[in-house]
Design a protein around this motif. Sequence first.
Motif, PDB file in Angstrom:
ATOM      1  N   PHE A 188      41.785  51.049  70.152  1.00  0.00           N
ATOM      2  CA  PHE A 188      42.287  50.432  68.921  1.00  0.00           C
ATOM      3  C   PHE A 188      43.684  49.852  69.115  1.00  0.00           C
ATOM      4  N   GLU A 189      44.567  50.584  69.772  1.00  0.00           N
ATOM      5  CA  GLU A 189      45.950  50.111  69.906  1.00  0.00           C
ATOM      6  C   GLU A 189      46.032  48.840  70.735  1.00  0.00           C
ATOM      7  N   GLU A 190      45.182  48.748  71.781  1.00  0.00           N
ATOM      8  CA  GLU A 190      45.180  47.556  72.644  1.00  0.00           C
ATOM      9  C   GLU A 190      44.558  46.355  71.937  1.00  0.00           C
ATOM     10  N   LEU A 191      43.568  46.616  71.087  1.00  0.00           N
ATOM     11  CA  LEU A 191      42.850  45.531  70.421  1.00  0.00           C
ATOM     12  C   LEU A 191      43.516  45.088  69.125  1.00  0.00           C
ATOM     13  N   PHE A 192      44.094  46.037  68.387  1.00  0.00           N
ATOM     14  CA  PHE A 192      44.610  45.729  67.056  1.00  0.00           C
ATOM     15  C   PHE A 192      46.021  46.247  66.785  1.00  0.00           C
ATOM     16  N   GLY A 193      46.459  47.255  67.518  1.00  0.00           N
ATOM     17  CA  GLY A 193      47.648  47.994  67.130  1.00  0.00           C
ATOM     18  C   GLY A 193      48.907  47.687  67.907  1.00  0.00           C
ATOM     19  N   SER A 194      49.637  48.730  68.224  1.00  0.00           N
ATOM     20  CA  SER A 194      50.986  48.588  68.776  1.00  0.00           C
ATOM     21  C   SER A 194      51.016  47.995  70.184  1.00  0.00           C
ATOM     22  N   LYS A 195      49.887  48.038  70.894  1.00  0.00           N
ATOM     23  CA  LYS A 195      49.875  47.532  72.271  1.00  0.00           C
ATOM     24  C   LYS A 195      49.326  46.111  72.391  1.00  0.00           C
ATOM     25  N   VAL A 196      49.102  45.450  71.259  1.00  0.00           N
ATOM     26  CA  VAL A 196      48.667  44.051  71.307  1.00  0.00           C
ATOM     27  C   VAL A 196      49.792  43.197  71.872  1.00  0.00           C
ATOM     28  N   ARG A 197      49.463  42.370  72.851  1.00  0.00           N
ATOM     29  CA  ARG A 197      50.460  41.466  73.425  1.00  0.00           C
ATOM     30  C   ARG A 197      49.761  40.198  73.903  1.00  0.00           C
ATOM     31  N   GLY A 198      50.487  39.098  73.914  1.00  0.00           N
ATOM     32  CA  GLY A 198      49.912  37.837  74.369  1.00  0.00           C
ATOM     33  C   GLY A 198      48.768  37.401  73.483  1.00  0.00           C
ATOM     34  N   TRP A 199      47.586  37.380  74.059  1.00  0.00           N
ATOM     35  CA  TRP A 199      46.364  37.059  73.309  1.00  0.00           C
ATOM     36  C   TRP A 199      45.297  38.027  73.808  1.00  0.00           C
ATOM     37  N   VAL A 200      44.821  38.880  72.938  1.00  0.00           N
ATOM     38  CA  VAL A 200      43.840  39.908  73.289  1.00  0.00           C
ATOM     39  C   VAL A 200      42.594  39.268  73.907  1.00  0.00           C
ATOM     40  N   GLN A 201      41.975  39.990  74.855  1.00  0.00           N
ATOM     41  CA  GLN A 201      40.745  39.524  75.504  1.00  0.00           C
ATOM     42  C   GLN A 201      39.623  40.522  75.291  1.00  0.00           C
ATOM     43  N   ASP A 202      38.386  40.024  75.339  1.00  0.00           N
ATOM     44  CA  ASP A 202      37.233  40.923  75.334  1.00  0.00           C
ATOM     45  C   ASP A 202      36.950  41.371  76.772  1.00  0.00           C
ATOM     46  N   PRO A 203      35.998  42.268  76.981  1.00  0.00           N
ATOM     47  CA  PRO A 203      35.757  42.772  78.343  1.00  0.00           C
ATOM     48  C   PRO A 203      35.360  41.700  79.361  1.00  0.00           C
ATOM     49  N   ALA A 204      34.884  40.551  78.885  1.00  0.00           N
ATOM     50  CA  ALA A 204      34.495  39.472  79.802  1.00  0.00           C
ATOM     51  C   ALA A 204      35.635  38.489  80.052  1.00  0.00           C
ATOM     52  N   GLY A 205      36.802  38.717  79.438  1.00  0.00           N
ATOM     53  CA  GLY A 205      37.948  37.838  79.652  1.00  0.00           C
ATOM     54  C   GLY A 205      38.084  36.712  78.656  1.00  0.00           C
ATOM     55  N   ASN A 206      37.203  36.674  77.627  1.00  0.00           N
ATOM     56  CA  ASN A 206      37.330  35.670  76.575  1.00  0.00           C
ATOM     57  C   ASN A 206      38.464  36.066  75.616  1.00  0.00           C
ATOM     58  N   SER A 207      39.308  35.127  75.258  1.00  0.00           N
ATOM     59  CA  SER A 207      40.324  35.394  74.242  1.00  0.00           C
ATOM     60  C   SER A 207      39.639  35.698  72.918  1.00  0.00           C
ATOM     61  N   THR A 208      40.135  36.700  72.209  1.00  0.00           N
ATOM     62  CA  THR A 208      39.519  37.019  70.925  1.00  0.00           C
ATOM     63  C   THR A 208      39.651  35.827  69.971  1.00  0.00           C
ATOM     64  N   GLY A 209      38.555  35.510  69.311  1.00  0.00           N
ATOM     65  CA  GLY A 209      38.533  34.325  68.455  1.00  0.00           C
ATOM     66  C   GLY A 209      38.928  34.585  67.021  1.00  0.00           C
ATOM     67  N   GLY A 210      38.837  35.833  66.584  1.00  0.00           N
ATOM     68  CA  GLY A 210      39.066  36.120  65.183  1.00  0.00           C
ATOM     69  C   GLY A 210      40.368  36.820  64.882  1.00  0.00           C
ATOM     70  N   TRP A 211      41.044  37.275  65.914  1.00  0.00           N
ATOM     71  CA  TRP A 211      42.338  37.972  65.791  1.00  0.00           C
ATOM     72  C   TRP A 211      42.933  38.031  67.195  1.00  0.00           C
ATOM     73  N   GLY A 212      44.091  38.689  67.350  1.00  0.00           N
ATOM     74  CA  GLY A 212      44.596  38.983  68.693  1.00  0.00           C
ATOM     75  C   GLY A 212      45.637  38.042  69.249  1.00  0.00           C
ATOM     76  N   LEU A 213      45.950  36.955  68.523  1.00  0.00           N
ATOM     77  CA  LEU A 213      46.983  36.022  68.965  1.00  0.00           C
ATOM     78  C   LEU A 213      48.344  36.513  68.474  1.00  0.00           C
ATOM     79  N   THR A 214      49.357  36.421  69.332  1.00  0.00           N
ATOM     80  CA  THR A 214      50.721  36.744  68.927  1.00  0.00           C
ATOM     81  C   THR A 214      51.560  35.469  68.874  1.00  0.00           C
ATOM     82  N   MET A 215      52.375  35.342  67.827  1.00  0.00           N
ATOM     83  CA  MET A 215      53.194  34.145  67.638  1.00  0.00           C
ATOM     84  C   MET A 215      54.528  34.539  67.004  1.00  0.00           C
ATOM     85  N   SER A 216      55.529  33.714  67.224  1.00  0.00           N
ATOM     86  CA  SER A 216      56.784  33.844  66.489  1.00  0.00           C
ATOM     87  C   SER A 216      56.647  33.063  65.182  1.00  0.00           C
ATOM     88  N   PRO A 217      57.441  33.391  64.158  1.00  0.00           N
ATOM     89  CA  PRO A 217      57.373  32.616  62.916  1.00  0.00           C
ATOM     90  C   PRO A 217      57.655  31.127  63.115  1.00  0.00           C
TER      91      PRO A 217
END
Length: 336
Positions: free
Chosen positions: A207-236
Amino acid sequence: MQKTAEWQAEDPAALGMDAGKLSELGSEIISGYSNINGIVVARNGSIAYEQYFNGYGPDDVHHVASVTKSAISALIGIAINEGHIQSVDQKVLDFFPDYVLDAADTQKGDITIRHLLTMTAPYPFPDWQEPLDKMCMQPDWEKYILDMLGQNGSIGAFKYSTAGAHLLSIILTRSTGQNARAFAGERLFKPTGMRVIPDYGMDSFGFEELFGSKVRGWVQDPAGNSTGGWGLTMSPRDMARFGQLYLNRGKWGDRQVIPETWTVESTVLNPYGYGYLWWVREEDGVFAYSAMGDGGNAICCIPEKDMVVAIASAFMPNARDRWTLIKEHILPAVLD
């Protein structure tokens, strides 16, 4: 339109905004919207107001949750323009020739890119009760999504699905040979001066890697696809740049980053209030379209005011509606 490729701040009065009213925003946010970490208000292409809270600053990035979906939409538009995808009416299963279709799956073969973009594909779960945790526990997210796609309900009825947005990210990878993070770095982030996200990889899929405190960059699924529905980090500021790009109808400086027609098609008001992974509304004569994420992350574009409001927030359940803040405290600051 922004005046230069750089992101400039100007005196609010020069941008047709009341500095006094804007100065009241900080106390309103602290008292009524305490999980907001950063806000940028841009008008006429320049920053009119910028403020940070809870120890954050302009260089900090935030997990923007479902704002990610609107970025995926932009990338799909770019991929269509470059010929990687035929059109929004191309069938989803065209991209998965090895997928074995069950004879009982009467709808699956008819579902298109457009249905995924507009959240009008059927799924087995009740509306707004998507079991996202179940997908995240699968070793193969692609097969899990394809298996449930087209089940229960009919094509054309609105049903919000984060898994459907992730399938678009997988389609982007299959059609371009790059995951969304890499494709966006070249086609979207770099041309607009946004932060290009490095490939951090994933240490695990908890959970922390996918949604929580350890999210960084752009989350990936186990096959290396960037998550399409969440997981992107941005500055304001980068959130505001993305919104400004849409206000500019896909153009940044002298470069057409996203096809103009795509930015228009993506934000047409319809009975569902949802375009191509953008929320669309008209209220009291004000038309706006927004990228919105859990906890109150938002990029709100108001074309007639040439205004973008970007809000980065810490996750909290049932966060107060950001449109209320915009309607009651930001729009009244517009002088012309």
